[in-house]
Write an enzyme that holds these catalytic residues in place. Structure first.
Site, short mmCIF file in Angstrom:
data_model
loop_
_atom_site.label_atom_id
_atom_site.label_comp_id
_atom_site.label_asym_id
_atom_site.label_seq_id
_atom_site.Cartn_x
_atom_site.Cartn_y
_atom_site.Cartn_z
N ASP A 156 -33.15 32.96 1.93
CA ASP A 156 -34.60 32.81 1.67
C ASP A 156 -34.84 32.43 0.20
O ASP A 156 -35.69 31.60 -0.12
CB ASP A 156 -35.33 34.12 1.97
CG ASP A 156 -35.55 34.30 3.47
OD1 ASP A 156 -35.22 33.36 4.22
OD2 ASP A 156 -36.04 35.37 3.88
N GLU A 192 -34.35 24.80 7.03
CA GLU A 192 -34.05 24.35 5.67
C GLU A 192 -34.33 22.86 5.56
O GLU A 192 -33.62 22.13 4.90
CB GLU A 192 -32.61 24.67 5.27
CG GLU A 192 -31.64 24.87 6.40
CD GLU A 192 -31.34 23.60 7.17
OE1 GLU A 192 -32.09 23.32 8.14
OE2 GLU A 192 -30.39 22.90 6.81
P1 GH3 Z 1 -26.04 20.79 7.78
O1 GH3 Z 1 -25.33 20.50 6.50
O2 GH3 Z 1 -25.52 19.98 8.90
O3 GH3 Z 1 -27.50 20.66 7.62
O4 GH3 Z 1 -25.70 22.30 8.14
P2 GH3 Z 1 -26.65 23.53 8.10
O5 GH3 Z 1 -25.84 24.79 8.18
O6 GH3 Z 1 -27.56 23.45 6.92
O7 GH3 Z 1 -27.56 23.31 9.37
P3 GH3 Z 1 -27.96 24.15 10.60
O8 GH3 Z 1 -29.14 23.48 11.19
O9 GH3 Z 1 -26.75 24.37 11.50
O10 GH3 Z 1 -28.39 25.58 10.03
C1 GH3 Z 1 -29.64 25.85 9.55
C2 GH3 Z 1 -29.74 27.34 9.37
O11 GH3 Z 1 -30.96 27.69 8.71
C3 GH3 Z 1 -29.75 28.10 10.66
C4 GH3 Z 1 -30.81 29.18 10.49
O12 GH3 Z 1 -30.29 30.47 10.68
C5 GH3 Z 1 -31.23 29.04 9.06
N1 GH3 Z 1 -32.66 29.30 8.83
C6 GH3 Z 1 -33.73 28.76 9.47
N2 GH3 Z 1 -34.90 29.23 8.95
C7 GH3 Z 1 -34.56 30.10 7.96
C8 GH3 Z 1 -35.32 30.91 7.05
O13 GH3 Z 1 -36.57 30.94 7.05
N3 GH3 Z 1 -34.63 31.68 6.17
C9 GH3 Z 1 -33.25 31.68 6.15
N4 GH3 Z 1 -32.63 32.46 5.26
N5 GH3 Z 1 -32.52 30.93 6.99
C10 GH3 Z 1 -33.14 30.15 7.89
MG MG Z 2 -28.92 21.83 6.79
MG MG Z 3 -31.40 21.47 9.43
#
Ligand code: GH3
Ligand code: MG
Ligand code: MG
Length: 380
Positions: free
Chosen positions: A270, A296
């Protein structure tokens, strides 16, 4: 005493209570408390005259003039405070001294009811007129603000012809003051314009609350930038406005963000999102739109910017992210992001534009991340 005289003070009390009640819901709106105080003071001023407290024409004239002046100053102060403006304490003290001092002088030194009437009415008219002038931008605002502005202006201006027409150059007989045309017209105009003004104020207050709800409903609570809804609302407007073109959409996605969450925990993730959003906001120019699409993934809509400019912008943001220090991460941990961008085509919907920028982002990820890709460009 005739009970009908208490109708005015009672209405004022109801308004005072309404403003104080509205203030208890959101105590940051201090100006509501000031409006409440203004209504209460006006009520007290009327009661002081009706009930002759303090007794005696001289003390009563001075005290009620003081209370009325405080009420008018509180009212204008509240109006100004609503938009972050104010008058200085010295200004307020000088106005009070001029009006109350004038009333005292023209009672105790050079007794003249005519001058006292003109001091009060022209004084309050001028204060309201000056306030309307300082708030003249309100006439271009929301409907409730426009109504308030014109009501305020009418209220300010009415003091002059009403006084001249009902008093002229001869003061009313003090013994028959309560029956004089001046007094009756004053009561009537305060009942009509004063109540209209208080109602317009309440309407603006309701409008302010709605606007606030709408705005916070469009914001992402984690990062403070627009959420998907807010972004889509603003983006649709810009897409439809040909003055915003050329228009580019940039999607930024943090690389391997899941890894940060998995290794250091969700709160650290976060914190990275907040810092990333701050970098995005710093990179934006006036008129640009930035939001978080969830997760993200951040989106930017750059007005008056072609694909070349957007690529340079994205490259700058990419570099600033890779060089930034993220407080929640251990030393040496580098955060990077990939960027996809597309320039809006004529008549294109936001969904289509996002899909093209997303395809470019996907290409950036496939090409190894931490880079910028443009939709339609030949991969380097
Ligand atoms: P890539 O380089 O391919 O983008 O890999 P990545 O790990 O960034 O992409 P992926 O979409 O697999 O993961 C995104 C992660 O973001 C998964 C989810 O748990 C996390 N996430 C989503 N919303 C939030 C949030 O509000 N806070 C936090 N801390 N994590 C979040
Ligand atoms: Mg990502
Ligand atoms: Mg993503």
């Amino acid at each position: 005493m005739r009970l009908v005289l208490l109708v005015g003070p009672t209405i004022l009390l109801v308004f005072a209570a309404s403003f104080v009640l509205a203030w208890t819901f959101d105590r940051r709106r201090r100006h509501l408390l000031v409006f409440g105080a203004s209504c209460l003071l006006f009520c007290l001023g009327t009661l002081s005259q009706i009930l002759q407290i303090p007794p005696g024409a001289g003390p009563n004239a001075v005290v009620s003039a003081f209370i009325y002046t405080a009420s008018v100053l509180a009212f204008t102060e509240g109006l100004l405070a609503r938009t972050g403006k104010r008058t200085s304490l010295a200004e307020k003290a000088a106005i009070t001294l001029l009006i109350v001092g004038g009333i005292a002088y023209f009672y105790y030194v050079d007794r003249d009811l005519l001058v006292r009437i003109y001091i009060l009415n022209f004084g309050y008219g001028l204060i309201c007129l000056a306030t309307a002038w300082r708030l003249r931008d309100m006439r271009k605002g929301r409907l409730t603000e426009r109504v308030l502005f014109w009501t305020l202006l009418a209220f300010a201006l009415h003091f002059f012809p009403r006084t001249i027409l009902t008093v002229g150059v001869a003061a009313p007989d003090p013994a028959q003051f309560g029956l004089s045309p001046f007094w009756l017209a004053l009561q009537f105009s305060l009942a009509v314009l004063g109540v209209a003004l208080a109602l317009a104020l309440l309407a603006v207050t309701v409008g302010d609350v709605i606007e606030d709800l709408r705005r916070t409903g469009n914001l992402d609570p984690l990062t403070g930038i627009l959420n998907r809804r807010g972004f889509e609302e603003g983006a649709a407007q810009r897409l439809a406005d040909r003055h915003s073109h050329p228009l580019c959409l940039v999607i930024a996605d943090i690389d391997r963000f899941k890894n940060i969450n998995d290794t250091l925990g969700h709160p650290a993730g976060d914190e990275v999102l907040r810092t990333f959003a701050a970098l995005v906001r710093r990179a934006m120019r006036r008129g640009d739109l930035g939001g978080r699409f969830g997760g993200e993934e951040f989106v930017l809509l750059l007005s008056g910017c072609d694909a070349e400019g957007a690529a340079a912008f994205a490259e700058r943001l990419r570099a600033s992210v890779s060089e930034a220090r993220f407080g929640s991460l251990p030393d040496g941990w580098q955060v990077t992001a990939s960027f996809g961008l597309a320039e809006a085509r004529a008549g294109e919907s936001l969904g289509q534009l996002v899909a093209r920028a997303d395809a470019a982002l996907y290409a950036a990820k496939r090409a190894g991340r931490n880079r910028v890709r443009r939709h339609g460009a030949i991969p380097a």
